[in-house]
Design a protein around this motif. Structure first.
Motif, PDB file in Angstrom:
ATOM      1  N   UNK A 196       0.848  -1.199   0.000  1.00 51.13           N
ATOM      2  CA  UNK A 196       0.000   0.000   0.000  1.00 51.13           C
ATOM      3  C   UNK A 196       0.881   1.244   0.000  1.00 51.13           C
ATOM      4  N   UNK A 197       0.213   2.385  -0.137  1.00 53.63           N
ATOM      5  CA  UNK A 197       0.940   3.661  -0.173  1.00 53.63           C
ATOM      6  C   UNK A 197       0.152   4.687   0.635  1.00 53.63           C
ATOM      7  N   UNK A 198       0.832   5.498   1.458  1.00 55.84           N
ATOM      8  CA  UNK A 198       0.112   6.510   2.258  1.00 55.84           C
ATOM      9  C   UNK A 198      -0.653   7.473   1.355  1.00 55.84           C
ATOM     10  N   UNK A 199      -1.866   7.775   1.739  1.00 52.22           N
ATOM     11  CA  UNK A 199      -2.715   8.633   0.913  1.00 52.22           C
ATOM     12  C   UNK A 199      -2.236  10.086   0.982  1.00 52.22           C
ATOM     13  N   UNK A 211       4.485   2.243  -8.784  1.00 47.40           N
ATOM     14  CA  UNK A 211       3.228   2.336  -9.529  1.00 47.40           C
ATOM     15  C   UNK A 211       2.124   2.864  -8.619  1.00 47.40           C
ATOM     16  N   UNK A 212       2.015   2.308  -7.420  1.00 49.16           N
ATOM     17  CA  UNK A 212       0.996   2.772  -6.478  1.00 49.16           C
ATOM     18  C   UNK A 212       1.218   4.234  -6.105  1.00 49.16           C
ATOM     19  N   UNK A 213       2.473   4.639  -5.981  1.00 43.19           N
ATOM     20  CA  UNK A 213       2.792   6.034  -5.667  1.00 43.19           C
ATOM     21  C   UNK A 213       2.261   6.962  -6.754  1.00 43.19           C
ATOM     22  N   UNK A 214       2.513   6.612  -8.008  1.00 44.96           N
ATOM     23  CA  UNK A 214       2.030   7.442  -9.116  1.00 44.96           C
ATOM     24  C   UNK A 214       0.509   7.440  -9.172  1.00 44.96           C
ATOM     25  N   UNK A 215      -0.106   6.274  -8.965  1.00 43.51           N
ATOM     26  CA  UNK A 215      -1.570   6.203  -8.939  1.00 43.51           C
ATOM     27  C   UNK A 215      -2.135   7.123  -7.856  1.00 43.51           C
ATOM     28  N   UNK A 216      -1.552   7.041  -6.664  1.00 48.73           N
ATOM     29  CA  UNK A 216      -2.061   7.836  -5.549  1.00 48.73           C
ATOM     30  C   UNK A 216      -1.939   9.326  -5.816  1.00 48.73           C
ATOM     31  N   UNK A 217      -0.905   9.723  -6.543  1.00 47.54           N
ATOM     32  CA  UNK A 217      -0.634  11.139  -6.771  1.00 47.54           C
ATOM     33  C   UNK A 217      -1.167  11.651  -8.105  1.00 47.54           C
ATOM     34  N   UNK A 218      -1.892  10.802  -8.821  1.00 46.23           N
ATOM     35  CA  UNK A 218      -2.533  11.259 -10.040  1.00 46.23           C
ATOM     36  C   UNK A 218      -1.581  11.532 -11.185  1.00 46.23           C
ATOM     37  N   UNK A 219      -0.529  10.703 -11.308  1.00 47.41           N
ATOM     38  CA  UNK A 219       0.456  10.864 -12.378  1.00 47.41           C
ATOM     39  C   UNK A 219       0.316   9.688 -13.343  1.00 47.41           C
ATOM     40  N   UNK A 220       0.226   9.929 -14.649  1.00 48.88           N
ATOM     41  CA  UNK A 220       0.107   8.827 -15.608  1.00 48.88           C
ATOM     42  C   UNK A 220       1.316   7.892 -15.547  1.00 48.88           C
ATOM     43  N   UNK A 221       1.070   6.627 -15.842  1.00 52.93           N
ATOM     44  CA  UNK A 221       2.106   5.596 -15.774  1.00 52.93           C
ATOM     45  C   UNK A 221       2.190   4.870 -17.110  1.00 52.93           C
ATOM     46  N   UNK A 222       3.425   4.647 -17.575  1.00 53.91           N
ATOM     47  CA  UNK A 222       3.700   3.753 -18.701  1.00 53.91           C
ATOM     48  C   UNK A 222       4.622   2.669 -18.166  1.00 53.91           C
ATOM     49  N   UNK A 276      -7.037   9.711 -13.354  1.00 55.68           N
ATOM     50  CA  UNK A 276      -8.239   9.662 -12.504  1.00 55.68           C
ATOM     51  C   UNK A 276      -8.658   8.226 -12.234  1.00 55.68           C
ATOM     52  N   UNK A 277      -8.633   7.390 -13.275  1.00 56.48           N
ATOM     53  CA  UNK A 277      -9.017   5.986 -13.091  1.00 56.48           C
ATOM     54  C   UNK A 277      -8.031   5.268 -12.171  1.00 56.48           C
ATOM     55  N   UNK A 278      -6.748   5.589 -12.318  1.00 56.79           N
ATOM     56  CA  UNK A 278      -5.735   4.967 -11.471  1.00 56.79           C
ATOM     57  C   UNK A 278      -5.895   5.397 -10.014  1.00 56.79           C
ATOM     58  N   UNK A 279      -6.207   6.663  -9.806  1.00 60.44           N
ATOM     59  CA  UNK A 279      -6.436   7.145  -8.439  1.00 60.44           C
ATOM     60  C   UNK A 279      -7.636   6.427  -7.812  1.00 60.44           C
ATOM     61  N   UNK A 280      -8.673   6.200  -8.587  1.00 55.82           N
ATOM     62  CA  UNK A 280      -9.844   5.490  -8.061  1.00 55.82           C
ATOM     63  C   UNK A 280      -9.483   4.052  -7.689  1.00 55.82           C
ATOM     64  N   UNK A 281      -8.657   3.389  -8.519  1.00 54.87           N
ATOM     65  CA  UNK A 281      -8.194   2.037  -8.196  1.00 54.87           C
ATOM     66  C   UNK A 281      -7.383   2.044  -6.911  1.00 54.87           C
ATOM     67  N   UNK A 282      -6.511   3.013  -6.767  1.00 56.93           N
ATOM     68  CA  UNK A 282      -5.735   3.143  -5.530  1.00 56.93           C
ATOM     69  C   UNK A 282      -6.659   3.290  -4.323  1.00 56.93           C
ATOM     70  N   UNK A 283      -7.649   4.157  -4.416  1.00 59.54           N
ATOM     71  CA  UNK A 283      -8.535   4.390  -3.273  1.00 59.54           C
ATOM     72  C   UNK A 283      -9.313   3.134  -2.896  1.00 59.54           C
ATOM     73  N   UNK A 284      -9.643   2.297  -3.881  1.00 62.42           N
ATOM     74  CA  UNK A 284     -10.391   1.064  -3.603  1.00 62.42           C
ATOM     75  C   UNK A 284      -9.536  -0.003  -2.938  1.00 62.42           C
ATOM     76  N   UNK A 337      -3.409   2.531   3.038  1.00 60.95           N
ATOM     77  CA  UNK A 337      -2.841   1.767   4.156  1.00 60.95           C
ATOM     78  C   UNK A 337      -3.847   0.893   4.897  1.00 60.95           C
ATOM     79  N   UNK A 338      -5.111   1.282   4.879  1.00 64.66           N
ATOM     80  CA  UNK A 338      -6.121   0.471   5.569  1.00 64.66           C
ATOM     81  C   UNK A 338      -6.205  -0.941   4.992  1.00 64.66           C
ATOM     82  N   UNK A 339      -5.858  -1.109   3.714  1.00 66.66           N
ATOM     83  CA  UNK A 339      -5.942  -2.432   3.095  1.00 66.66           C
ATOM     84  C   UNK A 339      -4.925  -3.392   3.701  1.00 66.66           C
ATOM     85  N   UNK A 340      -3.681  -2.948   3.903  1.00 64.36           N
ATOM     86  CA  UNK A 340      -2.684  -3.839   4.494  1.00 64.36           C
ATOM     87  C   UNK A 340      -2.921  -4.018   5.987  1.00 64.36           C
TER      88      UNK A 340
END
Length: 389
Positions: free
Chosen positions: A200-203, A305-316, A361-369, A373-376
């Motif tokens: 997980x990654x801190x929000x 990857x989770x860090x970029x998702x959480x911060x709203x940065x596109x990933x390749x 935006x879609x990646x951020x939503x996946x991260x939130x789901x 940290x609550x998930x781990x």
């Protein structure tokens, strides 16, 4: 519990993993924490300020010289990574520290901890955090390109592959639970006692609106102490960057993270910024067109990857780089397997900010789901309650 690194400060993937597990255990039990073989400075407590443990200790003996480590590995049929550590000194330290203590559960923070200390840390219940499935990690390495790879290291990994398999089977035989970080790894490792505790990654909070850079800027964020991250950085610098600059001559690649001195030979490449460690990745990610994750081997799920998702940065990313997070190509990120297609994808995102924003935006939503940290914490607390029931 033992951990392979400190759980504070949270400046790397392994440390984020350690913090998530420690936080979950501390919610349901009194914890004695032993940090083994960490290279972190010793002037900071290894525990997050908001996590209470009963007590903690650290020990990090210097490893054996390479020649002695190789002899130990051959004598005991162990991977060099395990055989190289001074487990005799670790055992002596832990024996004194745990004298007179009785534990209901021992949590081993790695396969090496479990193999070396199984007979030394006693409790009715034993849990092993496998984190990476070592056999799959090194199979991917051996499937990768042999060019530019140390032949001796490649031979070593080939010889060690069945040894890691033996270690994994042994641990599955005696542990009450073996923890991995994704459903993909659970299927690979097998066994009825395998349990998923996700990385997980801190929000950081909702991402701020992004202002795309004037020219393409790609970022690799990693701890370059690990061979898989060094390999990915080299793939980005020697493959992706030249391909991108052929399309956009002013494009830049920024290599950010600890132990970047291992990449010093890349300094001076056209368009490359060897940044190294930074107090915060906020500015680096805010100024990026995309985070690239050109992983060719490795295990677990990539915190970058989770860090970029959480911060709203596109990933390749390569498929391996985003493995285990449930992300879909074209919805949450772009999956590309070679330098030319990765460069083209970055340029497309640079030229189409709306598409880049939609992916983010879609990646951020996946991260939130799935990856706050609550998930781990929840997974660890459920596991502990189950095995102690």
């Amino acid at each position: 519990m033992t951990l392979p690194d400190v759980a504070w400060p949270l400046d790397g993937g392994k440390r984020l993993r350690c913090a998530g597990v420690l936080r979950g255990l501390a919610e349901v039990a009194d914890v004695d924490l032993a940090v083994l073989h960490s290279r972190a400075p010793e002037d900071v407590a290894p525990v997050p300020p908001d996590v209470a443990v009963r007590r903690w200790t650290r020990t990090a003996p210097d490893p054996l010289p390479r020649s002695r480590a190789a002899l130990q590995a051959a004598r005991h049929a162990l991977p060099v990574h395990v055989a190289a550590q001074r487990w005799d000194e670790v055992r002596e330290h832990l024996a004194a520290w745990t004298a007179g203590q009785q534990y209901d559960l021992v949590w081993f923070g790695g396969l090496d901890h479990a193999v070396a200390l199984e007979g030394d840390l006693a409790a009715p219940v034993r849990v092993v955090d496998c984190d990476d499935v070592e056999t799959e990690k090194w199979r991917a390495y051996l499937r990768g390109p042999a060019t530019g790879v140390d032949r001796t290291e490649r031979l070593q990994r080939r010889v060690e592959l069945p040894l890691w398999g033996r270690v994994q089977r042994q641990v599955l035989g005696w542990a009450d639970a073996v923890v991995v970080c994704s459903d993909v790894d659970a299927a690979r490792l097998g066994g009825p006692s395998t349990v998923v505790v996700p990385n997980t990654y801190p929000d950081p909070g909702p991402p701020a609106p992004r202002t795309p850079p004037a020219e393409p800027v790609v970022v690799v964020v990693a701890n370059y102490a690990t061979p898989q991250n060094v390999d990915a950085a080299r793939a980005a610098a020697l493959g992706v960057l030249p391909a991108l600059r052929a399309l956009a001559p002013t494009a830049r690649l920024r290599l950010v993270g600890r132990d970047a001195d291992r990449l010093e030979d890349l300094r001076g490449l056209p368009g490359l910024d060897l940044v190294g460690p930074v107090p915060s990745v906020d500015a680096e990610l805010a100024g990026a067109t995309a985070v690239v994750v050109p992983m060719r081997f490795g295990g677990g799920t990539r915190l970058k990857v989770l860090e970029a998702f959480a911060r709203g940065v596109p990933v390749v990313s390569t498929a391996l780089g985003c493995e285990g997070v449930g992300a879909r190509d074209g919805e949450h990120l772009l999956v590309r397997e070679d330098a030319a297609s990765t460069a083209a994808a970055v340029l497309d995102l640079h030229r189409d900010p709306a598409r880049a924003d939609a992916l983010a935006r879609a990646a951020r939503a996946l991260y939130e789901r799935s990856f706050t940290p609550a998930a781990s914490t929840g997974a660890v607390t459920r596991l502990v309650r189950d095995v102690l029931a």
